[in-house]
Design a protein around this motif. Structure first.
Motif, PDB file in Angstrom:
ATOM      1  N   ILE A  53      60.586  31.799  36.573  1.00  0.00           N
ATOM      2  CA  ILE A  53      59.460  31.904  37.498  1.00  0.00           C
ATOM      3  C   ILE A  53      59.311  33.375  37.885  1.00  0.00           C
ATOM      4  CG2 ILE A  53      58.577  31.183  39.761  1.00  0.00           C
ATOM      5  CD1 ILE A  53      58.823  28.847  37.857  1.00  0.00           C
ATOM      6  N   PRO A  54      58.127  33.934  37.994  1.00  0.00           N
ATOM      7  CA  PRO A  54      56.824  33.325  37.753  1.00  0.00           C
ATOM      8  C   PRO A  54      56.508  33.182  36.264  1.00  0.00           C
ATOM      9  CG  PRO A  54      56.546  35.654  38.288  1.00  0.00           C
ATOM     10  CD  PRO A  54      58.003  35.351  38.434  1.00  0.00           C
ATOM     11  N   ASN A  71      46.037  36.543  34.030  1.00  0.00           N
ATOM     12  CA  ASN A  71      45.963  37.998  34.225  1.00  0.00           C
ATOM     13  C   ASN A  71      47.092  38.772  33.573  1.00  0.00           C
ATOM     14  OD1 ASN A  71      43.608  37.923  35.850  1.00  0.00           O
ATOM     15  ND2 ASN A  71      44.875  37.165  37.538  1.00  0.00           N
ATOM     16  N   ASN A  72      48.195  38.104  33.296  1.00  0.00           N
ATOM     17  CA  ASN A  72      49.311  38.876  32.715  1.00  0.00           C
ATOM     18  C   ASN A  72      49.831  38.297  31.404  1.00  0.00           C
ATOM     19  OD1 ASN A  72      50.903  36.706  33.503  1.00  0.00           O
ATOM     20  ND2 ASN A  72      51.669  37.699  35.355  1.00  0.00           N
ATOM     21  N   ILE A 117      47.756  41.616  29.129  1.00  0.00           N
ATOM     22  CA  ILE A 117      48.644  42.740  29.448  1.00  0.00           C
ATOM     23  C   ILE A 117      48.511  43.875  28.433  1.00  0.00           C
ATOM     24  CG2 ILE A 117      50.770  42.031  28.269  1.00  0.00           C
ATOM     25  CD1 ILE A 117      52.191  42.738  30.944  1.00  0.00           C
ATOM     26  N   ARG A 153      46.614  47.092  29.269  1.00  0.00           N
ATOM     27  CA  ARG A 153      47.226  48.217  29.996  1.00  0.00           C
ATOM     28  C   ARG A 153      47.444  49.419  29.075  1.00  0.00           C
ATOM     29  NH1 ARG A 153      46.225  46.673  34.903  1.00  0.00           N
ATOM     30  NH2 ARG A 153      47.555  45.084  35.829  1.00  0.00           N
ATOM     31  N   GLU A 211      44.478  51.798  29.178  1.00  0.00           N
ATOM     32  CA  GLU A 211      43.957  52.328  30.447  1.00  0.00           C
ATOM     33  C   GLU A 211      43.982  53.861  30.452  1.00  0.00           C
ATOM     34  OE1 GLU A 211      44.961  48.838  33.731  1.00  0.00           O
ATOM     35  OE2 GLU A 211      46.419  50.433  33.402  1.00  0.00           O
ATOM     36  N   LEU A 256      46.797  50.736  42.286  1.00  0.00           N
ATOM     37  CA  LEU A 256      47.426  49.835  41.309  1.00  0.00           C
ATOM     38  C   LEU A 256      47.042  48.385  41.555  1.00  0.00           C
ATOM     39  CD1 LEU A 256      50.952  51.483  41.309  1.00  0.00           C
ATOM     40  CD2 LEU A 256      49.239  51.656  39.530  1.00  0.00           C
ATOM     41  N   TRP A 268      51.108  51.775  32.721  1.00  0.00           N
ATOM     42  CA  TRP A 268      51.679  51.392  34.016  1.00  0.00           C
ATOM     43  C   TRP A 268      51.600  49.874  34.145  1.00  0.00           C
ATOM     44  CZ3 TRP A 268      52.108  55.070  38.563  1.00  0.00           C
ATOM     45  CH2 TRP A 268      52.868  54.483  39.591  1.00  0.00           C
ATOM     46  N   TYR A 269      52.724  49.216  33.963  1.00  0.00           N
ATOM     47  CA  TYR A 269      52.783  47.778  34.222  1.00  0.00           C
ATOM     48  C   TYR A 269      53.123  47.584  35.689  1.00  0.00           C
ATOM     49  CZ  TYR A 269      52.857  47.306  29.172  1.00  0.00           C
ATOM     50  OH  TYR A 269      52.529  47.378  27.842  1.00  0.00           O
ATOM     51  N   ARG A 270      52.317  46.781  36.372  1.00  0.00           N
ATOM     52  CA  ARG A 270      52.543  46.512  37.780  1.00  0.00           C
ATOM     53  C   ARG A 270      53.551  45.367  37.918  1.00  0.00           C
ATOM     54  NH1 ARG A 270      48.197  49.337  35.571  1.00  0.00           N
ATOM     55  NH2 ARG A 270      46.561  49.744  37.100  1.00  0.00           N
ATOM     56  N   LYS A 313      53.146  42.633  39.370  1.00  0.00           N
ATOM     57  CA  LYS A 313      52.464  41.362  39.118  1.00  0.00           C
ATOM     58  C   LYS A 313      52.272  41.094  37.615  1.00  0.00           C
ATOM     59  CE  LYS A 313      47.963  43.534  39.695  1.00  0.00           C
ATOM     60  NZ  LYS A 313      46.857  43.829  40.563  1.00  0.00           N
ATOM     61  N   ASP A 314      52.472  42.136  36.805  1.00  0.00           N
ATOM     62  CA  ASP A 314      52.371  41.941  35.350  1.00  0.00           C
ATOM     63  C   ASP A 314      53.625  41.293  34.773  1.00  0.00           C
ATOM     64  OD1 ASP A 314      49.868  43.131  35.199  1.00  0.00           O
ATOM     65  OD2 ASP A 314      50.693  45.137  34.887  1.00  0.00           O
ATOM     66  N   PHE A 315      54.709  41.314  35.554  1.00  0.00           N
ATOM     67  CA  PHE A 315      55.990  40.891  34.999  1.00  0.00           C
ATOM     68  C   PHE A 315      56.265  39.399  35.213  1.00  0.00           C
ATOM     69  CE2 PHE A 315      57.212  45.529  35.555  1.00  0.00           C
ATOM     70  CZ  PHE A 315      57.107  45.809  34.208  1.00  0.00           C
ATOM     71  N   ALA A 334      60.115  40.533  38.979  1.00  0.00           N
ATOM     72  CA  ALA A 334      58.942  40.060  39.729  1.00  0.00           C
ATOM     73  C   ALA A 334      59.128  40.177  41.231  1.00  0.00           C
ATOM     74  CB  ALA A 334      58.640  38.613  39.334  1.00  0.00           C
TER      75      ALA A 334
END
Lengths: 197, 562
Positions: free
Chosen positions: A169-170, A175-176, A181, A184, A187, A197, B39-41, B43-45, B225
């Motif tokens: 989890i998650p 979105n990811n 992903i 990215r 970008e 961010l 740049w992975y945030r 929330k991306d993980f 995360a």
């Protein structure tokens, strides 16, 4: 397997040559073909029958059709980030297997009985290139068995349930997940504040 | 438009870069960060195996950015192959925060003797061992700083090789453990071997905006995360951005460092994501692109004063590359052979093993009875990645492909009845003339630049030490009642544990950097990833790289002040 021989030379050697040799397989077919534009209907049959031999129905385990393994392989073939030589190898393996069927059984692979097909799969498993092709299909099968259902595989988590697997989890969301992903990497931004961010 | 001139330009954003970015931004200096990855945030993980390990998301596509690995075959001949040809990926995390996003965070300090390996244990034929130009005492305050700022959890237990500490304990208590940790303790104790809780760069309690570990069961290879893992991104760069003094450009691939014709750097040239060539100007440049790519960038940066590559007038750049030597061992525990309640405890996902042994940090050489440098053992469970587990089960004991019902039977048994305990052996990878970085003459990346060619030769002594330690460890697994106990010692270079290539020292003829990690021959070039290390110790490198980068940050603040 990659260490057993030079992967790239191998892919090259069994790339275009087989494609040319098996042109008749690319003839159009009126049946509905999941792989339309990527595999002929005959190549699709070879692939699907091979999947059933590699990962057959057994006790309460899920099968490739339940897991949507063919759809996963199609997504793999459509993925622009996957090495084209890898894809070509995956496709041409179907041609190669059919040539073996023609040589040994004097018939196309998809017309053989399941026992004869199984015999041929075991036959090619003894060859480096046959083992590599089957291994590649199995890897994609495992992905369809155990990746998150967001990828339209492992339907109703049947793979996880069969193997008593607890996902982390998650879990991925729209979105990811993979296709999101990757954006990215393109970008073109300059970051000076955390709230950007 | 004329580019802005920054106080400091940092190339890379991982463990060697983060402390510089953090400290200099906080001190009020204008810092520019050029990072080749995105740049992975946080929330991306997600815990998504497809993204984390099955596709090239956190690493470059090998067709676009191959490397060349040169290994020795059985006849002793060196053979170079592109990673695109072999499929062997040598990259680590290419993104803001670098590989620290994906580390397991096993954190151990070097010991005082690791700073003076040559003078403590003497030379070894064929190895370019050198003492460090600084001591453990010089780095100790910065190890402590890492514990506090990055966040290290654990418990200090007195033991034979415990390094001197300026604080009594770690700032965060140990993470939760699986029942198997107590089994290791018990078995080791019966064998008179001391086990120690393994420190982790993972928060067991909340720290500012970072949450504590929630035991996701997917740690190494995955981004965190909850921000509990002490990545350079969340522990340092986020805070640096809050100062308003830090500018970060992701997807900026630096390909040349330009001097002014008088041994001073003035520009970093980079490609942006559109493929456009851009220029960055600064007073001071710090390169921390991880050991292999740092050496590559210097070798690519040929200037009038440096015809063989930046800071390479003595031919030292890329030399004495090191990895972490050792191997892996382990054993299996079958739930069906255990009491159901105990099996249930053992099967609990998420909580850690977190046990290490340092009793073997010095061992007796069986050939002459003299003491020699040994190494460390870390215990861990097999990773939970299910696809990777299934792929391993694809091959039988004779390395033949399993298919059909036989495969399914094995898969089911493996997933439902076995918990695999592993141990990793860390020993020094001795620096030799057969482990170095150069530029490939015929393989180029997607921008047309020569890729790194990495010769990965090891010293046979590394294997000898690792074998001794493996043999001392296996009895612990026997006592624990493990099945299928094994140990595999290997000279294969682990790509995630790389250092050296621009070692620091007192003399330009045998080092690239001075003790302050400034290039001997360049007025304003500093290198702060693991490249500076002349020897690597027998633990993972990240804590030491973080600590040294904090040390150099203090030096840079002084330089900029004057």
């Amino acid at each position: 397997m990659a260490n057993k021989f030079n992967r790239r030379n191998f892919l090259k050697a069994f790339g275009a040559t087989w494609l040319i040799a098996q042109l008749p397989l690319w003839q159009s077919c009126k049946e509905t073909n999941l792989f339309e534009g990527y595999l002929t209907s005959n190549q699709t049959k070879i692939l699907q029958q091979t999947l059933l031999i590699l990962f057959p129905s057994y006790k309460n385990s899920p099968t490739p059709s339940i897991l949507k393994t063919p759809q996963h392989i199609l997504n793999y073939l459509k993925d622009p980030y996957i090495d084209p030589d890898e894809k070509k190898f995956l496709i041409n393996g179907t041609n190669w297997l059919n040539e073996i069927a023609q040589e040994i059984k004097k018939q196309n692979f998809w017309t053989l009985s399941i026992n004869e097909q199984t015999e041929l799969v075991y036959h090619i498993k003894k060859k480096n290139w046959g083992e590599s092709w089957l291994s590649k299909i199995l890897t994609l099968t495992f992905e369809s068995l155990l990746l998150d259902p967001i990828y339209d595989v492992n339907i109703k988590e049947k793979g996880w349930k069969w193997l008593h697997h607890t996902p982390g989890i998650p879990r991925p969301d729209a979105n990811n997940k993979y296709t999101s992903i990757l954006k990215r990497k393109k970008e073109n931004v300059i970051i000076t504040r955390l709230d950007q961010l | 438009m004329k580019p802005k001139k920054y106080d400091i330009c940092v190339i890379g954003s991982g463990a060697g870069a983060g402390p510089i970015i953090y400290e200099l931004s906080k001190a009020g200096y204008q810092v520019l960060v050029l990072e080749k990855g995105p740049w992975y945030r946080t929330k991306d993980f997600a815990k998504d195996e497809l993204v984390a390990t099955r596709r090239s998301v956190y690493t470059p596509n090998l067709k676009d950015e191959p490397q060349v690995i040169e290994t020795q075959n059985r006849k002793g001949i060196w053979k170079a192959k592109s990673t695109y040809e072999t499929g062997r990926d040598f990259w680590n995390g290419n993104c803001i925060g670098g590989a620290t996003n994906f580390m397991s965070g096993y954190f151990s300090r070097l010991k005082p003797t690791d700073f003076k390996l040559l003078s403590t244990y003497g030379p070894i034929e064929g190895a370019n061992i050198a003492d460090w130009p600084i001591s453990y005492e010089d780095l100790e305050p910065y190890y402590t700083k890492v514990e506090q700022i990055i966040g290290v959890s654990g418990k200090v237990i007195p033991h034979k090789f415990l390094e001197p500490r300026s604080t009594p304990d770690f700032p965060y208590p140990p993470l939760q453990e699986n029942i198997i940790s107590s089994w290791i303790d018990q078995a080791a104790s019966e064998l008179n071997i001391q086990t120690i809780p393994l420190p982790r760069a993972i928060l067991s309690q909340k720290k500012g905006n970072r949450n504590a570990c929630y035991y996701s069961n997917y740690c190494g290879s995955y981004g965190c995360a909850s921000d509990a893992k002490g990545s350079s991104r969340v522990a340092l760069i986020h805070d640096a951005l809050q100062t308003g003094n830090c500018t970060v450009i992701p997807n900026a691939k630096v390909f040349h460092l330009k001097t002014n014709g008088n041994y001073k750097l003035e520009e970093a040239w980079y490609y942006n994501t559109l493929g456009e060539k851009k220029v960055a100007k600064a007073k001071i440049f710090v390169v921390a692109a991880q050991a292999v790519e740092t050496s590559r960038l210097l070798l690519m940066s040929k200037n009038k004063e440096f015809p063989n590559g930046l800071a390479n007038n003595h031919g030292q750049v890329g030399k004495n590359l090191i990895f972490s030597g050792g191997g892996v061992g382990g054993g299996d525990f079958y739930y069906s052979k255990l009491d159901p309640d105990i099996a249930n405890e053992l099967s609990k996902p998420g909580v850690f093993v977190n046990r290490t042994i340092q009793d073997f940090y010095e061992v007796k050489n069986p050939e002459n009875g003299q003491l020699m440098k040994g190494g460390t053992i870390d215990f861990l469970f097999e990773h939970a990645n299910p696809v990777s587990k299934a792929i391993r089960e694809k091959w039988d004991e004779n390395n033949n492909l399993r298919i059909g019902k036989n495969l399914k039977k094995h898969l089911y048994k493996y997933f439902t009845d076995v918990r695999k305990l592993k141990f990793e052996i860390f020993v020094d990878w001795l620096p030799t003339d057969n482990c170095f970085v150069s530029l490939s003459k015929n393989v180029k990346d997607k921008w047309g630049d020569p890729v790194a060619k990495i010769r990965v030769g090891y010293h046979p002594h590394d294997l000898k030490v690792a074998e001794i330690i493996a043999e001392k460890t296996k009895p612990i697994l026997v006592k624990m009642g493990a099945h299928n106990i094994y140990a595999g010692i290997s000279g294969a270079a682990p790509n995630n544990l790389q250092a050296g290539g621009c070692r620091f020292g007192h003399h330009p003829k045998n080092s690239v950097l001075n003790p302050q990690c400034k290039a001997h021959d360049v007025e304003n070039l500093y290198i702060t990833d693991g490249s500076f290390m002349p020897t690597g110790g027998s633990v993972t490198y990240t804590w030491t790289i973080y600590a040294n980068s904090f040390r150099v940050a203090d030096i840079l603040k002084d330089v900029l002040k004057h």
